[in-house]
Design a protein around this motif. Sequence first.
Motif, PDB file in Angstrom:
ATOM      1  N   GLY A  32       0.911  -1.095   0.014  1.00 12.41           N
ATOM      2  CA  GLY A  32      -0.029  -0.086   0.054  1.00 12.41           C
ATOM      3  C   GLY A  32       1.009   1.146  -0.152  1.00 12.41           C
ATOM      4  O   GLY A  32       1.691   1.361  -0.973  1.00 12.41           O
ATOM      5  N   LEU A  33       1.015   1.993   1.069  1.00 10.36           N
ATOM      6  CA  LEU A  33       1.765   3.029   1.264  1.00 10.36           C
ATOM      7  C   LEU A  33       3.443   2.432   1.151  1.00 10.36           C
ATOM      8  O   LEU A  33       4.229   3.168   0.818  1.00 10.36           O
ATOM      9  N   ALA A  34       3.545   1.376   1.808  1.00  8.85           N
ATOM     10  CA  ALA A  34       4.745   0.536   1.931  1.00  8.85           C
ATOM     11  C   ALA A  34       5.018  -0.189   0.689  1.00  8.85           C
ATOM     12  O   ALA A  34       3.762  -1.177   0.349  1.00  8.85           O
ATOM     13  N   GLU A  35       5.844  -0.101  -0.009  1.00 10.81           N
ATOM     14  CA  GLU A  35       5.926  -0.661  -1.375  1.00 10.81           C
ATOM     15  C   GLU A  35       6.446  -2.214  -1.147  1.00 10.81           C
ATOM     16  O   GLU A  35       6.573  -2.951  -1.915  1.00 10.81           O
ATOM     17  N   SER A  36       7.123  -2.283   0.220  1.00  9.82           N
ATOM     18  CA  SER A  36       7.470  -3.681   0.693  1.00  9.82           C
ATOM     19  C   SER A  36       7.790  -3.651   2.077  1.00  9.82           C
ATOM     20  O   SER A  36       7.939  -2.806   2.729  1.00  9.82           O
ATOM     21  N   TRP A  37       8.390  -4.597   2.523  1.00  6.48           N
ATOM     22  CA  TRP A  37       8.649  -5.022   3.993  1.00  6.48           C
ATOM     23  C   TRP A  37       9.579  -6.190   4.216  1.00  6.48           C
ATOM     24  O   TRP A  37       9.464  -6.836   3.447  1.00  6.48           O
ATOM     25  N   THR A  38      10.176  -5.895   5.217  1.00  5.06           N
ATOM     26  CA  THR A  38      11.341  -7.122   5.262  1.00  5.06           C
ATOM     27  C   THR A  38      11.397  -7.546   6.769  1.00  5.06           C
ATOM     28  O   THR A  38      11.544  -6.371   7.751  1.00  5.06           O
ATOM     29  N   TYR A  39      11.316  -8.778   7.408  1.00  9.61           N
ATOM     30  CA  TYR A  39      11.655  -9.032   8.623  1.00  9.61           C
ATOM     31  C   TYR A  39      12.876  -9.314   8.974  1.00  9.61           C
ATOM     32  O   TYR A  39      13.870  -9.879   8.121  1.00  9.61           O
ATOM     33  N   ASN A  40      13.449  -9.217  10.264  1.00 12.19           N
ATOM     34  CA  ASN A  40      14.698  -9.696  10.638  1.00 12.19           C
ATOM     35  C   ASN A  40      14.812 -11.205  10.650  1.00 12.19           C
ATOM     36  O   ASN A  40      13.733 -11.847  10.666  1.00 12.19           O
ATOM     37  N   GLU A  41      15.962 -11.673  11.048  1.00 11.29           N
ATOM     38  CA  GLU A  41      16.237 -13.019  11.180  1.00 11.29           C
ATOM     39  C   GLU A  41      15.297 -13.749  12.185  1.00 11.29           C
ATOM     40  O   GLU A  41      14.851 -14.629  12.032  1.00 11.29           O
ATOM     41  N   ALA A  42      15.344 -13.000  13.342  1.00 10.98           N
ATOM     42  CA  ALA A  42      14.623 -13.471  14.498  1.00 10.98           C
ATOM     43  C   ALA A  42      13.037 -13.364  14.490  1.00 10.98           C
ATOM     44  O   ALA A  42      12.361 -13.954  14.842  1.00 10.98           O
ATOM     45  N   GLY A  43      12.512 -12.363  13.554  1.00  7.65           N
ATOM     46  CA  GLY A  43      11.053 -12.434  13.357  1.00  7.65           C
ATOM     47  C   GLY A  43      10.522 -11.487  14.437  1.00  7.65           C
ATOM     48  O   GLY A  43       9.199 -11.406  14.378  1.00  7.65           O
ATOM     49  N   ASP A  44      11.494 -10.649  15.081  1.00  2.00           N
ATOM     50  CA  ASP A  44      10.682  -9.577  16.059  1.00  2.00           C
ATOM     51  C   ASP A  44      10.900  -8.396  15.650  1.00  2.00           C
ATOM     52  O   ASP A  44      11.057  -7.564  16.467  1.00  2.00           O
ATOM     53  N   GLN A  45      11.163  -8.126  14.168  1.00  5.49           N
ATOM     54  CA  GLN A  45      11.441  -6.839  13.736  1.00  5.49           C
ATOM     55  C   GLN A  45      10.873  -6.767  12.435  1.00  5.49           C
ATOM     56  O   GLN A  45      11.429  -7.643  11.601  1.00  5.49           O
TER      57      GLN A  45
END
Lengths: 495, 281
Positions: free
Chosen positions: A76-89
């Motif tokens: 949407g407004l964000a064209e993409s997203w990425t998680y860190n390795e741990a999955g908590d960010q």
Amino acid sequence: MFRTRVIAALGAVVLALAGCAGGVASADAVPTLRWAVTLPAHWDPVVSGSGAQFRILSLAYASLTEINEKGEAVPGLAESWTYNEAGDQVTFHLRPNLTFSDGTPLNAAAVKSYLERAKTQKDSALFGDLTSIKSVSASGDRDVVVDLTQVDYQIPLLLGERVAQISSPNVDPAALDRSPVGAGPFKVVENVPGSHVYLTKNPDYWDAANIHIERVELLAEPDAATIVSGLQTGVYDLANVVPNQVKAAAAAKLDVVVQPGFNASNISLNVNKPPFDNPKVVDAVRHAINRQEFVDKVTFGIGEVTDQPFPPGYPAYDESVANAYPYDVAKAKALLADAGATNVAVDLVIPAQSTAAEIIQAQLGAVGITVTIKVDPNWATPFFAKDLALSIYGTTGRESPVQTLTAHFGPNGPLNLSTPYEPAGFAEAVAVARQTPLDSPDYRTNLQAATRAGLQSRALVFTYSQPNLFVKSAKVSDIAPIPGQIHWTGLTVTP
Amino acid sequence: MVLRVLRLPTGKIAFAILLVIAALALFGPLLAFQDPLEGGAGILAGPSGAHPLGTDYLGRDVLSRLLAGSRISVLGAAQVTLVAMVVGVIPGILSVYLGSVFEWLTLRLADTLIALPFLVFAVAVTALLGNGIPQAMFTVGIMVSPLFYRVTRAATLAVARSPYVEAAIVSGATIGWVVRKHVWVKVLPPIAVALAHTAGVGFVVVSSLTFLGIGVQPPAPTWGGVLAADLGYLSFRPWAPLLPTALIMATVWACNLLADAIRDVSGEGGKALITAKGVRA
């Protein structure tokens, strides 16, 4: 002299009528959508919260993410997203050059401001949805870094239309509630509470090239019985419609849109109050409910039975436990007798007259539970304060199935009338579902396990699911079948 | 008096209709040949042998619901009338005799009650005291009472200033004796007219409130409730609202006809209502 005055008066009338006609013509000259709706009580998405009103607010506000026809999170407004390795960010990467309709840049700082406001504002209706979010920070102008309290892969689904309709940080929330300033496909140009809201196309919307409607007029929804004639006569182009008007709409050759959704209705029991503090009485209720009667008499056959907080076929719907408590009057009576519960009487408190409530009253009456229906216009206060023993609720669902589960079964879930009661094993099961990436092969399995754990709750008896129903004139193009939402991109209205 | 009213065509029609309505109120629930609360599979069905007026949105027999609903409507209207009469008549008479302070207070109170929209006020009271016909009708009765107050006061004033009453007082008659002997018989005719008129108002009010779902708990049947339910399903049974509407209209019409007939036979001064032992002014 008299004749001259008469001619002058007639001339004035003709000119006035011509002026009126000109006004209509000018509104019709551009593609205009006239939508009969229950006008939002709040235009601040933080206060308005979940429910059905977010569909209307989506005209003025764009969200961080959206969903596609399969219910998957898409940009949407964000064209993409990425998680860190741990999955908590998780870091959301915003599109370049975004602005709000007042010209304020829509950058990472603005998103951070919005999410923090949603978590902390006193009258926020969203803070309960944001418990997984520990903190938000801006990394540069376009990256929003969301640190989580737990591993949670649901965040892209969560920060969609219902929870993350980003508002301008430069506007006081009180003013925002009346005069929204967002980055949606339209901007409000006139808002007369209780009457109408006019919006015009926002040229700065990130996908403005695919918005083909120039003007939207939200008109206060009339009585349901007059919706069809309103569309026939061209007063409205689009309206929500209740199931008992679908036949009339079809007969009038209007387009009835049966839009998929996550809707599910339930009977809410308070296990902290008698008579539902006795598990056998709850079981009696479970067996006393004939769900098909709701489908036939409330949805006129358009809906379907469900005993879970989602419609059948939804990823989190667990087929293996479907119909765990089949309709069985004899068994319900036996359970009541076994519980030693005689002369069971309880008040069913509802916000407005309801066919579903009358069905519940009759069905529970058939097994020996006397239900008194009490209509309380201020029902929301005791319901959300968990003061009622018995009520009903219909949810529009959430894009995040975990959010739906915790709203119903979590110890502080807004739809859990029995707070702080939580079924055993639910917290663990839902944590596993959260920790499962959306593209993992185990995702569906873990979600359904969480659903199974939640359904051990004695606080909810689900009854039926009804799709979202709209009626539109032929002037309006087909509405994309996005579950529970209306996407304005691509929609056209023939002037 | 009754015989004189019955001699008028309007009186005959009014009595006939009200007699039927009274019979429905007394025996309606017994005449309902099906359980008015029990639904069935066939919802919004048209008339048939089993359901002469069809079924509603829960598959309940509409005729049985209309019959069973008569009692609530009649009792509600009766309560409004009774409360209004009791609350209005006595202060109406006393306002003439109890001095200027009482007179001023009661007049201002009557003005205030007239200024208030009684339907809205009844809704507010049910929200405060609970959703029930008795609360709503008691409130409406008080709101309508200025009609009785004013009618009674006007009639009392006319009598109190007449020479024969003044003569009686000069001769040593007490106020109580004057009221019993002279005033009471004079105010009866206008009260009788107001009574019939208020009963009609009561029917409209009880139907309006139950139409809005106020004053009655589901699934109790009422005429207003049946009408409201029918309006939601016009595309299935477009003729259905005519039945409860006709019942409500006929009853109110009969009350107004009766009021007219009583007025016509009463004549000026209400001679017809005065018995042989009464005083003829």
